[in-house]
Write an enzyme that holds these catalytic residues in place. Sequence first.
Site, PDB file in Angstrom:
ATOM      1  N   VAL A  77       0.806  -1.230   0.000  1.00  0.00           N
ATOM      2  CA  VAL A  77       0.000   0.000   0.000  1.00  0.00           C
ATOM      3  C   VAL A  77       0.840   1.281   0.000  1.00  0.00           C
ATOM      4  O   VAL A  77       0.326   2.357  -0.282  1.00  0.00           O
ATOM      5  CB  VAL A  77      -1.005   0.050   1.182  1.00  0.00           C
ATOM      6  CG1 VAL A  77      -2.046  -1.037   1.044  1.00  0.00           C
ATOM      7  CG2 VAL A  77      -0.292  -0.014   2.532  1.00  0.00           C
ATOM      8  N   ASN A 103      -6.165  -1.120   6.830  1.00  0.00           N
ATOM      9  CA  ASN A 103      -5.658  -1.884   7.976  1.00  0.00           C
ATOM     10  C   ASN A 103      -4.156  -2.145   7.929  1.00  0.00           C
ATOM     11  O   ASN A 103      -3.534  -2.272   8.980  1.00  0.00           O
ATOM     12  CB  ASN A 103      -6.413  -3.216   8.064  1.00  0.00           C
ATOM     13  CG  ASN A 103      -5.762  -4.149   9.044  1.00  0.00           C
ATOM     14  OD1 ASN A 103      -5.936  -4.005  10.258  1.00  0.00           O
ATOM     15  ND2 ASN A 103      -4.938  -5.071   8.544  1.00  0.00           N
ATOM     16  N   TYR A 175       6.465   4.209  14.790  1.00  0.00           N
ATOM     17  CA  TYR A 175       5.096   3.668  14.846  1.00  0.00           C
ATOM     18  C   TYR A 175       4.133   4.676  15.480  1.00  0.00           C
ATOM     19  O   TYR A 175       3.057   4.965  14.940  1.00  0.00           O
ATOM     20  CB  TYR A 175       5.109   2.359  15.653  1.00  0.00           C
ATOM     21  CG  TYR A 175       3.786   1.636  15.683  1.00  0.00           C
ATOM     22  CD1 TYR A 175       3.414   0.795  14.641  1.00  0.00           C
ATOM     23  CD2 TYR A 175       2.912   1.789  16.758  1.00  0.00           C
ATOM     24  CE1 TYR A 175       2.195   0.120  14.678  1.00  0.00           C
ATOM     25  CE2 TYR A 175       1.703   1.118  16.799  1.00  0.00           C
ATOM     26  CZ  TYR A 175       1.353   0.283  15.751  1.00  0.00           C
ATOM     27  OH  TYR A 175       0.155  -0.376  15.784  1.00  0.00           O
TER      28      TYR A 175
END
Length: 277
Positions: A77, A103, A175
Amino acid sequence: MSTQSEIVALYPYKPLAGQKALVTGANSGIGEAVARHLAAAGAAVAINYVVHPEVAQAIADDIIASGGEAMITAANVGSEPEVLAMFGEVLTKFGTLDILVNNAGLQRDAPLTEMTIEQWNTVISVNLTGEFLCSREAVREFLRRGPTPHSSALGKIIHMSSVHEVIPWAGHVNYAASKGGVNMLMKSIAQEVGKHKIRVNSIAPGAIKTPINVGAWSTPEAEAKLLELIPYDRVGIADDIGKAAVWLSSDASDYITGTSLFVDGGMTLYEGFATNG
Ligand code: BGC
Protein backbone atom coordinates in the site's frame (compact mmCIF):
# COMPACT_ATOMS: atom_id res chain seq x y z
CA MET A 1 -10.04 -16.22 16.14
CA SER A 2 -13.50 -17.70 15.71
CA THR A 3 -14.20 -19.99 12.76
CA GLN A 4 -15.96 -18.52 9.72
CA SER A 5 -19.20 -20.35 10.54
CA GLU A 6 -19.13 -19.01 14.12
CA ILE A 7 -18.65 -15.50 12.72
CA VAL A 8 -21.46 -15.97 10.16
CA ALA A 9 -23.82 -16.87 13.03
CA LEU A 10 -23.22 -13.43 14.60
CA TYR A 11 -24.87 -11.57 11.71
CA PRO A 12 -28.18 -13.21 10.75
CA TYR A 13 -29.51 -9.81 9.61
CA LYS A 14 -26.59 -9.19 7.16
CA PRO A 15 -26.19 -5.43 7.76
CA LEU A 16 -23.68 -5.06 4.90
CA ALA A 17 -25.61 -6.98 2.23
CA GLY A 18 -24.97 -5.74 -1.30
CA GLN A 19 -21.84 -3.81 -0.31
CA LYS A 20 -18.26 -4.25 -1.53
CA ALA A 21 -15.32 -3.90 0.82
CA LEU A 22 -11.53 -3.77 0.52
CA VAL A 23 -9.43 -4.65 3.57
CA THR A 24 -5.70 -3.98 3.31
CA GLY A 25 -3.26 -6.29 5.04
CA ALA A 26 -6.03 -8.84 5.37
CA ASN A 27 -4.09 -12.10 5.33
CA SER A 28 -3.27 -12.11 9.04
CA GLY A 29 -4.14 -10.68 12.44
CA ILE A 30 -6.65 -7.85 12.73
CA GLY A 31 -7.05 -7.49 8.95
CA GLU A 32 -8.01 -11.14 8.57
CA ALA A 33 -10.62 -10.83 11.31
CA VAL A 34 -12.04 -7.66 9.78
CA ALA A 35 -12.29 -9.34 6.36
CA ARG A 36 -13.99 -12.39 7.86
CA HIS A 37 -16.49 -10.32 9.89
CA LEU A 38 -17.36 -7.96 7.00
CA ALA A 39 -17.94 -10.98 4.74
CA ALA A 40 -20.08 -12.69 7.39
CA ALA A 41 -22.12 -9.48 7.65
CA GLY A 42 -22.90 -9.72 3.94
CA ALA A 43 -20.21 -7.66 2.16
CA ALA A 44 -18.17 -8.97 -0.77
CA VAL A 45 -14.59 -8.62 0.48
CA ALA A 46 -11.31 -8.03 -1.33
CA ILE A 47 -8.44 -9.41 0.74
CA ASN A 48 -5.24 -7.44 0.14
CA TYR A 49 -1.87 -9.04 0.87
CA VAL A 50 1.81 -8.43 0.10
CA VAL A 51 3.30 -11.91 0.60
CA HIS A 52 1.82 -15.40 0.94
CA PRO A 53 -1.00 -15.39 -1.64
CA GLU A 54 -1.86 -18.93 -0.54
CA VAL A 55 -2.77 -17.64 2.93
CA ALA A 56 -4.99 -14.90 1.48
CA GLN A 57 -6.58 -17.45 -0.87
CA ALA A 58 -7.30 -19.84 2.01
CA ILE A 59 -9.17 -17.04 3.84
CA ALA A 60 -11.12 -16.21 0.66
CA ASP A 61 -11.95 -19.91 0.14
CA ASP A 62 -13.18 -20.17 3.72
CA ILE A 63 -15.45 -17.14 3.24
CA ILE A 64 -16.80 -18.53 -0.04
CA ALA A 65 -17.39 -21.96 1.53
CA SER A 66 -19.54 -20.25 4.18
CA GLY A 67 -21.72 -18.60 1.53
CA GLY A 68 -19.83 -15.31 1.27
CA GLU A 69 -18.05 -13.53 -1.58
CA ALA A 70 -14.32 -12.80 -1.61
CA MET A 71 -11.33 -12.14 -3.87
CA ILE A 72 -7.62 -11.61 -3.21
CA THR A 73 -5.49 -8.72 -4.46
CA ALA A 74 -1.76 -8.04 -4.07
CA ALA A 75 -0.26 -4.62 -3.33
CA ASN A 76 2.21 -2.90 -1.08
CA VAL A 77 0.00 0.00 0.00
CA GLY A 78 2.99 2.33 0.23
CA SER A 79 3.48 2.08 -3.55
CA GLU A 80 1.25 4.32 -5.68
CA PRO A 81 1.43 2.15 -8.85
CA GLU A 82 0.57 -0.97 -6.81
CA VAL A 83 -2.37 0.75 -5.11
CA LEU A 84 -3.70 1.96 -8.48
CA ALA A 85 -3.39 -1.56 -9.90
CA MET A 86 -5.16 -3.04 -6.85
CA PHE A 87 -8.07 -0.62 -7.13
CA GLY A 88 -8.27 -1.39 -10.87
CA GLU A 89 -8.51 -5.09 -10.10
CA VAL A 90 -11.07 -4.72 -7.30
CA LEU A 91 -13.30 -2.34 -9.28
CA THR A 92 -13.16 -4.62 -12.32
CA LYS A 93 -14.23 -7.66 -10.28
CA PHE A 94 -16.66 -6.01 -7.85
CA GLY A 95 -17.93 -3.12 -10.00
CA THR A 96 -17.51 -0.59 -7.20
CA LEU A 97 -16.44 -0.14 -3.58
CA ASP A 98 -18.55 0.86 -0.54
CA ILE A 99 -16.18 0.20 2.38
CA LEU A 100 -12.42 0.66 2.66
CA VAL A 101 -10.61 -0.62 5.74
CA ASN A 102 -7.09 0.84 5.80
CA ASN A 103 -5.66 -1.88 7.98
CA ALA A 104 -2.17 -2.66 6.63
CA GLY A 105 0.40 -1.72 9.22
CA LEU A 106 3.68 -2.85 10.68
CA GLN A 107 6.27 -2.15 13.34
CA ARG A 108 10.05 -1.73 12.95
CA ASP A 109 11.07 -1.07 16.53
CA ALA A 110 14.35 0.44 17.71
CA PRO A 111 15.58 2.96 20.26
CA LEU A 112 15.71 6.42 18.71
CA THR A 113 19.51 6.52 18.64
CA GLU A 114 19.62 3.24 16.71
CA MET A 115 16.63 3.71 14.43
CA THR A 116 17.63 3.63 10.77
CA ILE A 117 16.07 5.72 8.03
CA GLU A 118 14.83 2.44 6.49
CA GLN A 119 12.98 1.56 9.69
CA TRP A 120 11.48 5.05 9.80
CA ASN A 121 10.53 5.13 6.11
CA THR A 122 9.07 1.59 6.04
CA VAL A 123 6.69 2.35 8.90
CA ILE A 124 5.62 5.77 7.62
CA SER A 125 5.19 4.39 4.09
CA VAL A 126 2.88 1.50 5.02
CA ASN A 127 1.08 2.91 8.07
CA LEU A 128 0.53 6.48 6.87
CA THR A 129 1.22 6.94 3.14
CA GLY A 130 -0.65 3.70 2.42
CA GLU A 131 -3.74 4.98 4.23
CA PHE A 132 -3.56 8.24 2.25
CA LEU A 133 -3.23 6.49 -1.12
CA CYS A 134 -6.03 3.98 -0.53
CA SER A 135 -8.35 6.64 0.93
CA ARG A 136 -7.81 8.86 -2.11
CA GLU A 137 -8.68 6.04 -4.51
CA ALA A 138 -11.72 5.00 -2.46
CA VAL A 139 -13.13 8.54 -2.31
CA ARG A 140 -12.60 8.92 -6.06
CA GLU A 141 -14.68 5.77 -6.59
CA PHE A 142 -17.43 6.76 -4.10
CA LEU A 143 -17.83 10.11 -5.90
CA ARG A 144 -17.77 8.52 -9.38
CA ARG A 145 -20.40 5.91 -8.47
CA GLY A 146 -22.88 8.03 -6.51
CA PRO A 147 -25.55 6.84 -4.04
CA THR A 148 -26.67 3.22 -3.75
CA PRO A 149 -29.69 1.60 -2.10
CA HIS A 150 -27.37 -0.42 0.17
CA SER A 151 -26.30 2.29 2.63
CA SER A 152 -27.27 5.78 3.77
CA ALA A 153 -23.66 6.85 3.21
CA LEU A 154 -21.98 7.23 -0.14
CA GLY A 155 -19.04 5.29 1.27
CA LYS A 156 -17.24 4.45 4.49
CA ILE A 157 -13.55 4.50 5.34
CA ILE A 158 -12.14 2.91 8.49
CA HIS A 159 -8.55 3.64 9.41
CA MET A 160 -6.83 1.09 11.64
CA SER A 161 -5.06 3.28 14.12
CA SER A 162 -3.85 2.33 17.61
CA VAL A 163 -3.95 3.44 21.21
CA HIS A 164 -0.56 4.89 20.21
CA GLU A 165 -2.31 7.68 18.35
CA VAL A 166 -2.55 9.17 21.88
CA ILE A 167 -0.16 7.12 24.07
CA PRO A 168 3.52 7.98 23.45
CA TRP A 169 5.65 4.84 22.96
CA ALA A 170 9.37 4.85 23.73
CA GLY A 171 11.35 2.60 21.43
CA HIS A 172 8.66 2.89 18.76
CA VAL A 173 8.81 6.54 17.69
CA ASN A 174 8.22 5.69 14.01
CA TYR A 175 5.10 3.67 14.85
CA ALA A 176 3.64 6.20 17.31
CA ALA A 177 4.34 9.06 14.88
CA SER A 178 2.59 7.15 12.09
CA LYS A 179 -0.50 6.55 14.24
CA GLY A 180 -0.59 10.18 15.42
CA GLY A 181 -0.50 11.04 11.72
CA VAL A 182 -3.33 8.60 10.98
CA ASN A 183 -5.48 10.45 13.52
CA MET A 184 -5.18 13.80 11.73
CA LEU A 185 -5.35 12.15 8.30
CA MET A 186 -8.66 10.55 9.31
CA LYS A 187 -10.12 13.73 10.81
CA SER A 188 -9.05 15.96 7.92
CA ILE A 189 -10.45 13.58 5.30
CA ALA A 190 -13.68 13.28 7.33
CA GLN A 191 -14.02 17.07 7.43
CA GLU A 192 -13.32 17.34 3.69
CA VAL A 193 -15.71 14.66 2.43
CA GLY A 194 -18.55 14.84 4.96
CA LYS A 195 -20.63 16.97 2.59
CA HIS A 196 -20.60 14.03 0.15
CA LYS A 197 -22.02 11.73 2.86
CA ILE A 198 -18.79 9.79 3.12
CA ARG A 199 -18.04 8.65 6.68
CA VAL A 200 -14.44 8.40 7.83
CA ASN A 201 -13.45 7.00 11.24
CA SER A 202 -10.67 5.14 12.99
CA ILE A 203 -10.58 2.07 15.15
CA ALA A 204 -7.83 2.42 17.75
CA PRO A 205 -7.05 -1.07 19.06
CA GLY A 206 -5.13 -1.68 22.26
CA ALA A 207 -3.20 -4.90 22.78
CA ILE A 208 -4.76 -7.53 20.52
CA LYS A 209 -3.30 -11.04 20.25
CA THR A 210 -1.84 -11.05 16.73
CA PRO A 211 1.58 -11.76 15.17
CA ILE A 212 2.60 -8.06 15.42
CA ASN A 213 2.97 -8.20 19.22
CA VAL A 214 3.40 -11.93 19.88
CA GLY A 215 6.28 -11.27 22.31
CA ALA A 216 3.93 -9.23 24.52
CA TRP A 217 1.44 -12.04 25.23
CA SER A 218 2.80 -15.46 24.22
CA THR A 219 4.20 -16.44 27.63
CA PRO A 220 2.23 -16.30 30.91
CA GLU A 221 4.82 -13.85 32.35
CA ALA A 222 4.54 -11.50 29.37
CA GLU A 223 0.74 -11.66 29.40
CA ALA A 224 0.60 -10.91 33.16
CA LYS A 225 2.83 -7.85 32.62
CA LEU A 226 0.67 -6.70 29.69
CA LEU A 227 -2.50 -7.07 31.78
CA GLU A 228 -1.12 -4.44 34.18
CA LEU A 229 -1.93 -1.96 31.39
CA ILE A 230 -5.50 -3.19 30.76
CA PRO A 231 -8.25 -2.34 33.29
CA TYR A 232 -10.67 -4.83 31.69
CA ASP A 233 -8.11 -7.53 32.50
CA ARG A 234 -7.97 -9.49 29.30
CA VAL A 235 -5.84 -9.12 26.21
CA GLY A 236 -7.96 -8.38 23.14
CA ILE A 237 -8.55 -10.81 20.30
CA ALA A 238 -8.92 -10.02 16.61
CA ASP A 239 -12.66 -10.78 16.72
CA ASP A 240 -13.09 -7.75 19.03
CA ILE A 241 -11.90 -5.55 16.19
CA GLY A 242 -13.87 -7.42 13.50
CA LYS A 243 -17.11 -6.73 15.41
CA ALA A 244 -16.29 -3.03 15.77
CA ALA A 245 -15.50 -2.81 12.05
CA VAL A 246 -18.90 -4.27 11.09
CA TRP A 247 -20.70 -1.74 13.28
CA LEU A 248 -18.62 1.19 12.03
CA SER A 249 -19.25 0.12 8.40
CA SER A 250 -22.98 -0.29 8.86
CA ASP A 251 -25.83 2.21 8.95
CA ALA A 252 -26.10 1.50 12.71
CA SER A 253 -23.30 4.09 13.04
CA ASP A 254 -24.65 6.42 10.32
CA TYR A 255 -24.21 9.66 12.30
CA ILE A 256 -20.62 8.90 13.29
CA THR A 257 -17.77 10.46 11.35
CA GLY A 258 -14.37 11.86 12.28
CA THR A 259 -13.97 9.83 15.47
CA SER A 260 -11.59 7.23 16.86
CA LEU A 261 -13.28 4.27 18.45
CA PHE A 262 -10.91 2.90 21.10
CA VAL A 263 -11.27 -0.89 21.36
CA ASP A 264 -8.67 -1.37 24.04
CA GLY A 265 -10.15 -2.84 27.25
CA GLY A 266 -9.51 0.55 28.83
CA MET A 267 -5.79 0.81 28.02
CA THR A 268 -6.24 4.54 27.38
CA LEU A 269 -7.53 4.93 30.98
CA TYR A 270 -3.84 4.77 32.09
CA GLU A 271 -4.33 2.11 34.76
CA GLY A 272 -1.08 3.11 36.50
CA PHE A 273 -2.99 6.10 37.89
CA ALA A 274 -5.39 3.78 39.76
CA THR A 275 -2.76 3.49 42.50
CA ASN A 276 -0.55 6.50 41.86
CA GLY A 277 -0.63 10.20 41.05
C1 BGC B 1 0.81 -2.35 18.67
C2 BGC B 1 1.02 -3.55 19.55
C3 BGC B 1 0.83 -3.18 21.02
C4 BGC B 1 -0.46 -2.38 21.23
C5 BGC B 1 -0.59 -1.85 22.65
C6 BGC B 1 -0.54 -1.74 18.98
O1 BGC B 1 -0.81 -0.69 18.12
O2 BGC B 1 0.90 -2.74 17.30
O3 BGC B 1 2.33 -4.08 19.36
O4 BGC B 1 0.80 -4.35 21.81
O5 BGC B 1 -0.53 -1.30 20.33
O6 BGC B 1 0.58 -1.24 23.10
